[in-house]
Motif scaffolding. Structure first.
Motif, PDB file in Angstrom:
ATOM      1  N   VAL A 136      12.730   0.633  -0.997  1.00 54.56           N
ATOM      2  CA  VAL A 136      12.056   0.503   0.296  1.00 54.56           C
ATOM      3  C   VAL A 136      10.635   1.054   0.220  1.00 54.56           C
ATOM      4  O   VAL A 136       9.693   0.486   0.780  1.00 54.56           O
ATOM      5  CB  VAL A 136      12.859   1.217   1.399  1.00 54.56           C
ATOM      6  N   LEU A 137      10.471   2.163  -0.498  1.00 54.32           N
ATOM      7  CA  LEU A 137       9.149   2.767  -0.647  1.00 54.32           C
ATOM      8  C   LEU A 137       8.197   1.809  -1.360  1.00 54.32           C
ATOM      9  O   LEU A 137       7.078   1.563  -0.884  1.00 54.32           O
ATOM     10  CB  LEU A 137       9.263   4.072  -1.426  1.00 54.32           C
ATOM     11  N   LEU A 138       8.611   1.278  -2.495  1.00 58.92           N
ATOM     12  CA  LEU A 138       7.738   0.377  -3.257  1.00 58.92           C
ATOM     13  C   LEU A 138       7.434  -0.894  -2.467  1.00 58.92           C
ATOM     14  O   LEU A 138       6.308  -1.399  -2.497  1.00 58.92           O
ATOM     15  CB  LEU A 138       8.384   0.029  -4.596  1.00 58.92           C
ATOM     16  N   THR A 139       8.432  -1.392  -1.761  1.00 61.91           N
ATOM     17  CA  THR A 139       8.207  -2.585  -0.939  1.00 61.91           C
ATOM     18  C   THR A 139       7.233  -2.288   0.187  1.00 61.91           C
ATOM     19  O   THR A 139       6.351  -3.099   0.499  1.00 61.91           O
ATOM     20  CB  THR A 139       9.542  -3.092  -0.363  1.00 61.91           C
ATOM     21  N   GLY A 140       7.356  -1.105   0.786  1.00 60.03           N
ATOM     22  CA  GLY A 140       6.428  -0.712   1.832  1.00 60.03           C
ATOM     23  C   GLY A 140       5.010  -0.543   1.328  1.00 60.03           C
ATOM     24  O   GLY A 140       4.042  -0.835   2.037  1.00 60.03           O
ATOM     25  N   LEU A 141       4.863  -0.090   0.092  1.00 59.41           N
ATOM     26  CA  LEU A 141       3.530   0.053  -0.490  1.00 59.41           C
ATOM     27  C   LEU A 141       2.919  -1.307  -0.814  1.00 59.41           C
ATOM     28  O   LEU A 141       1.698  -1.448  -0.836  1.00 59.41           O
ATOM     29  CB  LEU A 141       3.601   0.915  -1.749  1.00 59.41           C
ATOM     30  N   LEU A 142       3.768  -2.300  -1.057  1.00 58.61           N
ATOM     31  CA  LEU A 142       3.256  -3.653  -1.249  1.00 58.61           C
ATOM     32  C   LEU A 142       2.751  -4.235   0.063  1.00 58.61           C
ATOM     33  O   LEU A 142       1.751  -4.957   0.081  1.00 58.61           O
ATOM     34  CB  LEU A 142       4.352  -4.557  -1.824  1.00 58.61           C
ATOM     35  N   HIS A 143       3.455  -3.945   1.147  1.00 60.65           N
ATOM     36  CA  HIS A 143       3.006  -4.349   2.489  1.00 60.65           C
ATOM     37  C   HIS A 143       3.817  -3.553   3.497  1.00 60.65           C
ATOM     38  O   HIS A 143       5.032  -3.703   3.590  1.00 60.65           O
ATOM     39  CB  HIS A 143       3.202  -5.843   2.720  1.00 60.65           C
ATOM     40  N   TRP A 144       3.125  -2.708   4.269  1.00 58.58           N
ATOM     41  CA  TRP A 144       3.881  -1.738   5.062  1.00 58.58           C
ATOM     42  C   TRP A 144       4.631  -2.347   6.238  1.00 58.58           C
ATOM     43  O   TRP A 144       5.535  -1.717   6.796  1.00 58.58           O
ATOM     44  CB  TRP A 144       3.004  -0.581   5.516  1.00 58.58           C
ATOM     45  N   LEU A 145       4.332  -3.593   6.609  1.00 66.84           N
ATOM     46  CA  LEU A 145       5.130  -4.226   7.662  1.00 66.84           C
ATOM     47  C   LEU A 145       6.555  -4.513   7.189  1.00 66.84           C
ATOM     48  O   LEU A 145       7.436  -4.798   8.002  1.00 66.84           O
ATOM     49  CB  LEU A 145       4.466  -5.521   8.127  1.00 66.84           C
ATOM     50  N   SER A 146       6.787  -4.415   5.891  1.00 69.40           N
ATOM     51  CA  SER A 146       8.148  -4.593   5.386  1.00 69.40           C
ATOM     52  C   SER A 146       9.066  -3.457   5.825  1.00 69.40           C
ATOM     53  O   SER A 146      10.298  -3.590   5.732  1.00 69.40           O
ATOM     54  CB  SER A 146       8.135  -4.678   3.856  1.00 69.40           C
ATOM     55  N   LEU A 147       8.508  -2.358   6.309  1.00 74.52           N
ATOM     56  CA  LEU A 147       9.348  -1.236   6.756  1.00 74.52           C
ATOM     57  C   LEU A 147      10.206  -1.613   7.966  1.00 74.52           C
ATOM     58  O   LEU A 147      11.150  -0.880   8.300  1.00 74.52           O
ATOM     59  CB  LEU A 147       8.474  -0.029   7.099  1.00 74.52           C
ATOM     60  N   MET A 148       9.891  -2.733   8.609  1.00 76.46           N
ATOM     61  CA  MET A 148      10.758  -3.166   9.709  1.00 76.46           C
ATOM     62  C   MET A 148      12.163  -3.493   9.229  1.00 76.46           C
ATOM     63  O   MET A 148      13.099  -3.577  10.038  1.00 76.46           O
ATOM     64  CB  MET A 148      10.141  -4.383  10.411  1.00 76.46           C
ATOM     65  N   ILE A 149      12.322  -3.653   7.929  1.00 76.80           N
ATOM     66  CA  ILE A 149      13.659  -3.911   7.412  1.00 76.80           C
ATOM     67  C   ILE A 149      14.563  -2.698   7.621  1.00 76.80           C
ATOM     68  O   ILE A 149      15.795  -2.838   7.689  1.00 76.80           O
ATOM     69  CB  ILE A 149      13.598  -4.291   5.922  1.00 76.80           C
ATOM     70  N   LEU A 150      13.982  -1.520   7.745  1.00 76.43           N
ATOM     71  CA  LEU A 150      14.796  -0.334   8.015  1.00 76.43           C
ATOM     72  C   LEU A 150      15.488  -0.445   9.370  1.00 76.43           C
ATOM     73  O   LEU A 150      16.650  -0.041   9.521  1.00 76.43           O
ATOM     74  CB  LEU A 150      13.926   0.922   7.965  1.00 76.43           C
ATOM     75  N   ALA A 151      14.779  -0.986  10.351  1.00 76.58           N
ATOM     76  CA  ALA A 151      15.402  -1.201  11.663  1.00 76.58           C
ATOM     77  C   ALA A 151      16.532  -2.222  11.556  1.00 76.58           C
ATOM     78  O   ALA A 151      17.582  -2.088  12.211  1.00 76.58           O
ATOM     79  CB  ALA A 151      14.354  -1.655  12.677  1.00 76.58           C
TER      80      ALA A 151
END
Length: 449
Positions: A136-151
């Motif tokens: 999740v961290l590496l994916t978020g660093l690629l594009h931080w809008l990917s953090l919505m996957i946590l929700a």
């Protein structure tokens, strides 16, 4: 190679110091991707294969993960159908073939979802949660809008009634990932002018998400989603809906509604489509055991045939807003030694960065500091009055700009100055438009208009 790929191409060929200089000014949200591509260009050399192959491979990884998840939660037929469906989705086909980060983000989201289903189905170990958090961290660093996957993952945990211990470990893993991405989020907010061109959210923009959610919801019905059970619906519906709805909510605060930002939500749609096909196979097997085996091949053949025209169109240059390389030949045959060249807007200078040989002998009279030295994608241009004085000293000027009808009116004092001086003191003598780019040759008037 369209303008977004051209940005990757330019930055990846800069030195590490020049990339850091750029990220301090623009595109920090893509920083990790640019550094990755810089390493690949250094190892394998710059080329369109090196540019695009990471996206192809990432899409293959994402499809494989979807297939494994589908097999775990809905059976082998569902898993196979889900993996195949992901590769056939038009949005996925569009982005799997271009040199940007969105396919890699989808792969990271797929891997993290696979880890989530692992910890929900088997006794969780610390290394599983560490792998989940790191992904999740590496994916978020690629594009931080990917953090919505946590929700989306939290919705899955709540829907399946995960125990308190699982929720606590998930919260710790998610918190570590968010903490690692938070500096990037804060810093990138200072570069929000980069997305100022995105139009505000309108009702017609909601049609696409509504259709996707309707398809996903329909495909989830045969799965009979129930609380407390891990299924294709409890994983796929949040994965599809949460990023789409989250992007809509964010766009109400600041316009950022671009479907490529949530390409990874297609993982959920593919999983739900696979579950529907798997349910059809299970329903037909008792009465038609032989025919049931043909449901997936026939469905696949029909889908491929129906999508073939769009798939071919997606792979043509016309599918992109422009082609940066297309006008290089026009420049070569229109230029004369000693001519001047102007770019409106300055970002169209990307064609010069990609094909410098085509501009040999032309003088970029508005440029003060080149893109590499200025830490920008377009370079730093001199003051408007100096651009005016330099233009008035020229007899023949090539203007590189956007082709109609997608061309926007000149913005900023410099661009308005360029167009005003060209209109009053020069006359167009040649005009070439190729794949979204335009080259106009101006020659000095005998008397100003």
């Amino acid at each position: 190679m369209w303008r977004d790929e051209a940005a990757t191409w330019q930055v990846a060929q800069r030195s590490t110091a020049e990339i850091w200089h750029l990220l301090a000014n623009v595109d920090v949200v893509h920083g990790l991707y640019y550094l990755l591509m810089h390493v690949l260009f250094t190892c394998f050399g710059p080329g369109t294969t090196t540019l695009r192959l990471p996206s192809v491979l990432a899409t293959a990884v994402a499809a494989a993960c979807v297939a494994v998840i589908g097999r775990r939660v809905a059976g082998s037929w569902a898993g196979l159908a889900a993996g195949l469906a992901f590769g056939l989705l038009p949005a996925v086909q569009f982005h799997l073939q271009e040199g940007r980060s969105y396919a890699l983000v989808a792969a990271g989201a797929a891997i993290s979802t696979l880890f989530l289903t692992t910890v929900l189905q088997r006794p969780a170990r610390t290394r599983h949660w560490a792998a989940y958090s790191t992904t999740v961290l590496l994916t978020g660093l690629l594009h931080w809008l990917s953090l919505m996957i946590l929700a989306a993952h939290l919705a899955t945990l709540l829907w399946t009634r995960a125990g308190r211990a699982v929720l606590a470990r998930w919260a710790a893993a998610a918190g570590c990932a968010v903490a690692g991405v938070l500096p990037l989020i804060v810093f990138s907010r200072g570069q929000s002018v980069q997305v100022a061109w995105i139009p505000p959210l309108t009702w017609h923009m909601l049609i696409g998400p509504a259709v996707l959610l309707a398809i996903g919801g329909t495909c989830a019905l045969p799965d009979r989603p129930r609380a407390g059970r891990l299924s294709a619906a409890t994983v796929g519906l949040p994965l599809l809906a949460v990023p789409q709805l989250g992007l809509i909510a964010l766009s109400l605060l600041q316009p950022v509604f671009l479907d490529r930002y949530v390409l990874y939500s297609m993982l959920g749609l593919a999983l739900l489509i696979g579950a529907a096909v798997g349910a059809a196979v299970r329903a037909a097997r008792p009465r038609f055991p032989t025919a049931s085996r043909w449901i997936l091949p026939v469905t696949l053949a029909v889908a491929m045939s129906a999508l073939l025209p769009q798939s071919l169109a997606t792979r043509s240059p016309a599918s992109r807003v422009d082609d940066v390389l297309a006008i290089a030949s026009d420049i070569r045959h229109l230029k004369r030694p000693g001519n001047a060249v102007l770019f409106v807007p300055p970002l169209r200078r990307d064609v010069k960065s990609l094909t410098p040989d085509a501009f040999a002998g032309l003088r970029d009279i508005a440029l003060a500091v080149p893109p590499e030295k200025s830490g920008t994608l377009r370079g730093v241009e001199t003051a408007p009055d100096r651009i005016r004085a330099a233009l008035l000293a020229e007899q023949r000027v090539l203007l590189v700009t956007d082709a109609s009808p997608g061309a926007r009116p000149a913005r900023g004092a410099r661009d308005r100055m360029k167009t005003a001086v060209l209109h009053r003191y020069f006359v167009p003598v040649a005009d070439e438009q190729t794949r979204g780019r335009r080259v106009i040759v101006y020659e000095r008037r005998s008397t100003p208009r």
